[in-house]
Write an enzyme that holds these catalytic residues in place. Structure first.
Site, short mmCIF file in Angstrom:
data_model
loop_
_atom_site.label_atom_id
_atom_site.label_comp_id
_atom_site.label_asym_id
_atom_site.label_seq_id
_atom_site.Cartn_x
_atom_site.Cartn_y
_atom_site.Cartn_z
N ASP A 123 32.46 50.04 37.72
CA ASP A 123 33.29 50.92 36.87
C ASP A 123 33.60 50.28 35.52
OD1 ASP A 123 35.16 49.02 37.53
OD2 ASP A 123 36.64 50.42 38.36
N ASP B 94 56.33 35.66 34.14
CA ASP B 94 56.10 36.19 32.79
C ASP B 94 57.42 36.21 31.98
OD1 ASP B 94 54.03 37.81 31.17
OD2 ASP B 94 55.75 39.16 31.15
N ASP C 165 33.12 42.42 37.86
CA ASP C 165 33.24 43.80 38.35
C ASP C 165 32.28 44.01 39.52
OD1 ASP C 165 33.46 46.53 38.67
OD2 ASP C 165 32.19 47.00 36.94
N HIS D 243 45.20 34.62 28.18
CA HIS D 243 44.84 35.99 27.80
C HIS D 243 45.59 36.47 26.55
CE1 HIS D 243 48.53 36.19 29.98
NE2 HIS D 243 48.71 37.44 29.61
N ASP D 244 46.53 35.67 26.05
CA ASP D 244 47.29 36.06 24.85
C ASP D 244 46.88 35.28 23.61
OD1 ASP D 244 48.88 37.83 26.33
OD2 ASP D 244 50.35 36.27 26.80
N GLU E 61 56.81 31.27 31.86
CA GLU E 61 56.40 31.47 30.46
C GLU E 61 57.67 31.55 29.61
OE1 GLU E 61 53.66 34.44 27.72
OE2 GLU E 61 55.07 35.25 29.17
N ASP F 244 37.46 43.29 39.19
CA ASP F 244 38.28 43.64 40.35
C ASP F 244 38.32 42.48 41.35
OD1 ASP F 244 35.74 43.83 41.69
OD2 ASP F 244 35.54 45.84 40.84
N ASP G 151 51.05 36.32 39.18
CA ASP G 151 51.78 36.54 37.94
C ASP G 151 52.83 37.60 38.23
OD1 ASP G 151 52.35 36.78 35.20
OD2 ASP G 151 50.24 36.57 34.67
#
Ligand code: GLC
Length: 561
Positions: free
Chosen positions: A56, A226, A52, A341-342, A270, A60, A129
């Site tokens: 915030d 995806d 970051d 991330h899954d 995917e 990013d 992605d």
């Protein structure tokens, strides 16, 4: 360096397996046409938790640009960036409301252009992605489609008077949602805010072609597509929600012809639930569809009736699964991955994130990276980051986990039991911020992180590992270099050894005059594999210092002869 194999086992060690229990040899298909991405390693950035820059609490693009030294030091060739498009963030950006811009949460289009330029300047490429099975319900296409039964975009989505099947959404609840205003139902494979696009509609396909070309013209080097296997559905099939419908290959072939052909890019689809036969069809170069896929078989072996149900997995089962894919993909190509991330973190899932964290993380990396296929590293995996295992529901953020909790508790399952399942399988396990250093919030943000930082950040972090030759990070660096320098890693024939051994994962790779042996101890015991014929093997890589005759807990080596 020569290794003194064949020495007598140390007292207290169990007798070792013999590496003569060969199974079938998986021979390199002569039709495989060599491509740069066969010897490449991809690194996935899930931007929300990477770095970051503006305090915030959310990662990013400028944060990412500030960390490119980490990626070039690691040696990766390609960065896969999870979605940064404008999005209501119902599913952390996998619900896109504009395919041709950047969400202010992550920065600007100019930041993305700068990221592309900075990566290219360092010899790395960028894969975006793209989520085109569905959009956000806030995407102007859906807003228009929903506005009336006669909207010109009505056919861009699945609308019907009555649901034609009883599919359930992969994020819990029915997959058909009634739209009160028009009195019809629409399909959403995922959240109700993620309506599925109807790929039978030629205008949908043309719009996708346009947006993909637009990004390529802007300088990106490929796409991670995806849930691409879901773009064709058979509404009559009871289990049809996982896709693989009748038009899948035609749609992909069209994308190839209209977008991918003639460009130097990389595409990875995917494909949850794909069989090895389907994956071969999707990736055989002469069929002109995709370069490679993400299959799910090896990350489903420890799952029971649902993803929330963890069942015991034996090493022989896992090894056999990898072997099947090595063999079955033919002249196609596969990806290699443990984490994303899954998925929960591999060191917690298949390794030992306590006493043997470093050794088990590096050994799991060794076996994965030494298979044939393109390895993918998910942010933090190269540091041996462990699962978050939050103990309080209030720490969870992922809607899949929260929906499941609400649904299971409403069904009468004890809340502690549901929470225990989340601790093992929630996607939030791998979504905590990357641990950069031991400062507050692990150096991820100067503000308050959007999700709690992992509890081990004080010791498990990039700064602590950067100059430590025995760190997980240093091991990943060596593995990537090995793939770049030794063609047998990308192209060697694969032969699984000792298929029934419960502790040792061993295989050879053979290419031209070179043979590699990978031998790894996936247990907390000492083992002594009798490496007949490998006594004089040259040690290319080991994960523990001072290798001896015994494989110590979670020790692994790569030898060449
Ligand atoms: C893919 C993504 C996942 C997302 C889903 C719906 O599986 O990897 O994060 O929730 O698609 O877009």
């Amino acid at each position: 360096m020569r290794l003194p194999y064949r020495q007598r086992p140390l007292p207290g060690c169990r007798g070792g397996p013999h590496l003569d229990g060969r199974t079938s040899c998986v021979c390199q298909d002569p039709r495989v046409i060599q491509q740069w991405w066969h010897s490449a390693v991809v690194y996935q950035v899930w931007p929300r938790s990477f770095a970051d820059s503006n305090g915030d609490g959310v990662g990013d693009l400028r944060g990412l640009i500030g960390k490119l030294d980490h990626l070039s030091d690691l040696g990766v060739d390609v960065v896969w960036l999870s979605p940064v498009y404008p999005s209501p963030q119902v599913d952390n950006g996998y619900d896109i409301s504009d395919y041709q811009d950047v969400d202010p949460l992550f920065g600007t289009l100019a930041d993305l252009d700068e990221l592309i330029a900075c990566l290219h300047a360092r010899g790395m490429r960028l894969v975006l992605d793209v989520v085109v099975n569905h959009t956000s319900d806030q995407h102007p296409w859906f807003v228009e489609s929903r506005s009336s039964r006669t909207s010109p975009k009505r056919h861009w989505y699945f609308w019907c008077d009555q649901p034609p099947n009883d599919w359930t959404s992969l994020f819990a609840g029915p997959a058909w949602q009634l739209d009160e205003a028009t009195g019809e139902y629409y399909l959403h494979t995922f959240a109700r805010e993620q309506p599925d696009l109807r790929w039978e509609e030629p205008q949908v396909r043309a719009a996708v072609v346009d947006l993909l070309r637009w990004w390529l013209d802007r300088g990106v080097d490929g796409f991670r597509l995806d849930v691409i296997s879901m773009i064709s559905k058979d509404l009559d099939k009871p289990e049809g929600i996982l896709g693989f419908g009748p038009d899948l290959h035609d749609h992909l072939h069209e994308l190839h012809r209209e977008v991918f052909a003639g460009r130097d890019l990389i595409t990875v689809g995917e494909t949850p639930g794909t069989s090895v036969e389907q994956a071969r069809l999707l990736t055989e170069p002469e069929r002109r569809e995709l370069d490679m896929v993400f299959e799910f078989e090896h990350v489903s072996l420890d799952r029971g009736v649902s993803k929330w149900d963890v069942v015991p997995l034996t090493l022989p089962t896992l090894k056999r699964c990898f072997e099947t894919w090595q063999d079955g993909i033919g002249s196609g190509w596969n990806s290699l991955y443990w984490d994303n991330h899954d998925q929960p973190r591999v060191v917690s899932r298949f390794g030992d994130d306590g006493e043997h964290r470093v050794a088990s993380a590096s050994t799991l990396a060794t076996v994965l990276h030494l298979h044939r296929g393109t390895p993918f590293i998910y942010q933090g995996e190269e540091l041996g980051m462990a699962d978050a295992r939050f103990t309080s529901l209030s720490d969870y953020r992922d809607l899949e986990s929260l929906n499941h909790y609400a649904e299971a508790v409403a069904r009468g399952q004890p809340p502690e039991q549901v929470l225990a399942a989340l601790q093992r399988t929630s996607r939030d396990n791998a979504r905590t911020p990357v641990q950069w250093d031991s400062s507050q919030h692990a150096g991820f943000t100067a503000g308050t992180p959007w999700i709690p930082v992992g509890s081990a950040a004080g010791t498990v972090n990039a700064a602590a590992q950067r100059n430590d030759p025995h760190s997980v990070l240093a091991h990943y660096r060596r593995l990537i270099r090995l793939r770049h320098e030794v063609p047998a890693v990308a192209y060697g024939d694969f032969t699984l050894l000792l298929p029934e051994d419960e502790r040792v994962w061993a295989f050879t790779r053979h290419y031209e005059q070179v043979e590699l042996l990978v031998v790894a101890n996936l247990s907390a015991q000492h083992v002594v594999p009798a490496l007949d014929g490998w006594q004089d093997g040259e040690l290319l890589l080991g994960n523990l210092p001072e290798p001896g005759p015994v494989l110590r807990p979670w020790e692994s080596r790569v030898l060449r002869r």
